[in-house]
Design an enzyme around this catalytic site. Structure first.
Site, PDB file in Angstrom:
ATOM      1  N   PRO A 338      24.418  31.364  49.528  1.00 17.54           N
ATOM      2  CA  PRO A 338      24.896  32.457  50.385  1.00 17.54           C
ATOM      3  C   PRO A 338      23.788  33.495  50.568  1.00 17.54           C
ATOM      4  O   PRO A 338      23.447  34.219  49.645  1.00 17.54           O
ATOM      5  CB  PRO A 338      26.089  33.038  49.615  1.00 17.54           C
ATOM      6  CG  PRO A 338      25.973  32.525  48.226  1.00 17.54           C
ATOM      7  CD  PRO A 338      25.020  31.379  48.183  1.00 17.54           C
ATOM      8  N   ASP A 514      19.814  35.452  47.272  1.00 21.28           N
ATOM      9  CA  ASP A 514      21.015  34.664  46.963  1.00 21.28           C
ATOM     10  C   ASP A 514      22.071  35.633  46.432  1.00 21.28           C
ATOM     11  O   ASP A 514      21.923  36.178  45.335  1.00 21.28           O
ATOM     12  CB  ASP A 514      20.631  33.612  45.904  1.00 21.28           C
ATOM     13  CG  ASP A 514      21.782  32.708  45.508  1.00 21.28           C
ATOM     14  OD1 ASP A 514      22.942  33.069  45.768  1.00 21.28           O
ATOM     15  OD2 ASP A 514      21.500  31.630  44.938  1.00 21.28           O
ATOM     16  N   HIS A 515      23.126  35.816  47.203  1.00 18.96           N
ATOM     17  CA  HIS A 515      24.104  36.839  46.840  1.00 18.96           C
ATOM     18  C   HIS A 515      24.959  36.436  45.644  1.00 18.96           C
ATOM     19  O   HIS A 515      25.717  37.241  45.109  1.00 18.96           O
ATOM     20  CB  HIS A 515      24.997  37.160  48.050  1.00 18.96           C
ATOM     21  CG  HIS A 515      25.508  38.580  48.038  1.00 18.96           C
ATOM     22  ND1 HIS A 515      25.711  39.301  46.887  1.00 18.96           N
ATOM     23  CD2 HIS A 515      25.849  39.424  49.048  1.00 18.96           C
ATOM     24  CE1 HIS A 515      26.168  40.504  47.163  1.00 18.96           C
ATOM     25  NE2 HIS A 515      26.253  40.614  48.484  1.00 18.96           N
ATOM     26  N   ARG A 516      24.824  35.199  45.158  1.00 24.10           N
ATOM     27  CA  ARG A 516      25.542  34.835  43.934  1.00 24.10           C
ATOM     28  C   ARG A 516      24.844  35.447  42.723  1.00 24.10           C
ATOM     29  O   ARG A 516      25.449  35.650  41.677  1.00 24.10           O
ATOM     30  CB  ARG A 516      25.557  33.299  43.763  1.00 24.10           C
ATOM     31  CG  ARG A 516      26.354  32.582  44.821  1.00 24.10           C
ATOM     32  CD  ARG A 516      26.111  31.090  44.731  1.00 24.10           C
ATOM     33  NE  ARG A 516      24.689  30.760  44.828  1.00 24.10           N
ATOM     34  CZ  ARG A 516      24.188  29.548  44.630  1.00 24.10           C
ATOM     35  NH1 ARG A 516      24.987  28.551  44.316  1.00 24.10           N
ATOM     36  NH2 ARG A 516      22.887  29.320  44.750  1.00 24.10           N
TER      37      ARG A 516
END
Ligand code: CAO
Length: 542
Positions: A338, A514-516
């Site tokens: 993401p 990476d938004h995780r």
């Protein structure tokens, strides 16, 4: 009850027992598949030589087996007493001599042998015979799988329409078949009461004494003939796309599973029954998709195939290996990570003045450093300060792996495609060293001389399009890394200093993360440090 041990028949070399085809306590008939044996040459189902109840495995899953290895203990079904056996052998003798004695005793069963041809049942269109399910010399029952037939619409096991001993294949593996194609010849032994018929078959010449051993009333303790040799048995799996044994194919057919969609977990990707069951479970737990939607393998609507030549002339060129690998990798990264991209623009006027003053020869450099080595140096510092940017998420998404080394990948454009050599321990190198390493890598990349290790071990990637142009772009994270910096072309822009507009060199940056792993605030702090250091190069000394 007596028990009997089933041994591994004659095979070429040794192999592994990779699957039990039946469960303990199961009733098995002669020639029922017992185990799946796999050597480096072939994979095959080993049939049982006796009929009865499976009471014990004598070989473990995954262990080695070779000719004569004890496989299983079978509790015999008490249908064959010694008396009956003797009786049967008498019958055998009598049948063998039937030519001379056409009239036989009223009570003695007799056998007539006929040869029947099994043909392909009614199917739509034609297809290929991709697998023989039985061996020449095997006893087959009506409805036992005979061959595997595969057309562009379906794959199916064609059942035997006669019971007897398979004596000849009439169709070759890999050859075409359609409704009515003769498949195999089977020696059919039928018993008849002499009293009813009053004489035995009128074809004594086709009644070899040996064929009596296939009479219904006898449980043959016949050796299991796996000839032709193992290497020949490997041939049934003609279709490289689907690697599965008949029992697995049967299960898949019963469950309506297309085997080419199932991931095999057996040796060399062989599809096991458990794989089919797992596949069904997965499918059941997935949300239903509209039938109108045409889906690609990943569940994403597939791109339509368009014939562009209908609109004008076209030229087709096969992608280079690098381009194909990049395509797959970018798709994987884009779909799995993401992405969020944060943009910034930095006033690098001071850095530009420093670069202009810089005398490369004093530092053993061939030419003035570009802005890129400065960016690498600053990113290396920021990675040390914000370690989550120097991390990777484990494949199961449960663990964050912090790397203690700082290796920075540089996207390099080459005629064959995009490559990313990795500057190792970038935090320990000077601007001169970084500059030299970029130049070396760029030259090696364009000469296609990069080695695999040159492109491994990256923690963070920088993609600089500064020399080419553009005001900004959203770079795709080079997974399993968690962030990437895009650098676009710097431009002199008017900047208001409160009193007047002054010229300033502005460098556009874009940070995809990476938004995780990284939150927007983390990205803001990271970008802010990069901004400060680029705007005031003295900060890098701190
Ligand atoms: N703004 C303005 N000018 C820039 C600049 C920027 N951001 N970055 C570089 N330049 C200038 C350099 O100063 C140099 O000018 P001079 O010739 O006057 O010295 C010129 O552009 C060429 O620089 P360069 O490309 O040779 O050197 P570099 O260190 O900036 O980059 C390399 C090296 C190997 C990264 C680069 O050549 C390259 O291949 N970039 C392509 C990367 C790419 O394709 N990314 C996209 C990935 S996604 O598809």
């Amino acid at each position: 009850m007596a028990t009997e041990i089933v041994f591994m028949p004659e095979v070429d070399g040794s192999g592994d027992v990779i699957e039990y085809c039946v469960e303990l306590g199961a009733q098995i008939a002669i020639d029922d598949p017992l185990i799946v044996f796999e050597s480096d040459k072939a994979s095959m189902e080993v049939p049982s030589a006796v009929e009865g109840i499976l009471v014990e495995w004598l070989v473990e899953l995954g262990s080695k087996a070779e000719s004569g290895t004890p496989l299983a203990r079978i509790e015999l079904v008490d249908t064959v007493s010694e008396v009956e056996k003797n009786k049967t052998s008498e019958v055998a003798e009598k049948t063998a001599t039937a030519v001379e004695q056409p009239l036989v005793e009223e009570t003695a069963p007799a056998q007539s042998v006929t040869i029947e041809t099994i043909t392909m049942p009614e199917v739509e269109g034609s297809g290929d015979v991709i697998e023989y399910c039985v061996d020449i010399g095997s006893q087959i029952e009506i409805d036992d799988p005979l061959i595997v037939f595969e057309s562009d619409k379906a794959s199916m096991e064609v059942p035997a329409s006669a019971k007897g001993v398979l004596i000849e294949w009439l169709v070759e593996l890999g050859s075409k078949a359609e409704s009515g194609t003769p498949l195999a010849r089977v020696e059919v032994v039928s018993s008849a009461r002499a009293g009813a018929q009053n004489k035995v078959s009128a074809q004594p010449a086709q009644t070899p004494a040996a064929s009596v051993s296939h009479a219904d009333s006898i449980i043959p303790q016949k050796p299991v003939t796996l000839a032709p040799a193992v290497t020949d048995i490997a041939q049934p799996v003609v279709s490289a796309e689907v690697y599965a044994g008949p029992a697995t194919r049967k299960l898949a057919r019963e469950l309506g599973v297309a085997l080419n969609k199932v991931q095999g977990s057996g040796n060399r990707g062989r599809i096991l029954k458990d794989d089919v069951k797992r596949f069904v479970k997965q499918q059941m737990s997935q949300p239903q998709v509209s039938a109108a939607q045409s889906l690609s393998g990943s569940g994403i609507p597939a791109m339509p195939t368009v014939d562009f030549s209908q609109f004008g002339d076209i030229e087709e060129k096969t992608l280079s290996g690098i381009a194909k690998a990049t395509s797959a990798h970018m798709t994987r990264c884009w779909l799995n990570i993401p992405h969020v991209t944060l943009f910034d623009e930095v006033d690098i006027s001071e850095l530009e003045r420093f670069r202009a003053r810089c005398k490369p020869e004093q530092y053993g450099m061939e030419k003035k450093p570009t802005v890129l080595p400065f960016i690498i140096m600053i990113i290396a510092k920021a990675l040390r300060r914000y370690p989550q940017f120097n991390s990777a998420l484990s494949a199961d998404g449960e663990t964050l792996i912090y790397k203690q080394y700082i290796n920075i990948g540089i996207a390099v454009d080459t005629p064959a495609g995009l490559v990313v050599p990795v500057i190792k321990n970038a935090d320990q190198k000077s601007i001169a060293e970084l500059s030299q390493e970029i130049a070396n890598y760029a030259a090696k990349a364009r000469d296609r001389k990069l080695k695999a290790e040159d492109m491994q071990g990256g923690c963070f990637t920088i993609s600089s399009l500064g020399a080419m142009g553009g005001t900004g772009f959203t770079p795709i994270i080079n997974g399993p890394e968690v962030a990437i910096l895009g650098v676009a072309r710097s431009e002199i822009k008017p900047v208001w200093n409160g009193e007047t507009f002054l010229p300033a060199t502005k460098l556009p940056l874009s940070l995809s993360f990476d938004h995780r792993v990284i939150n927007g605030a983390d990205a803001g702090r990271f970008m802010s440090m990069v901004h400060q250091c680029l705007a005031d190069i003295g900060c890098t000394l701190l």
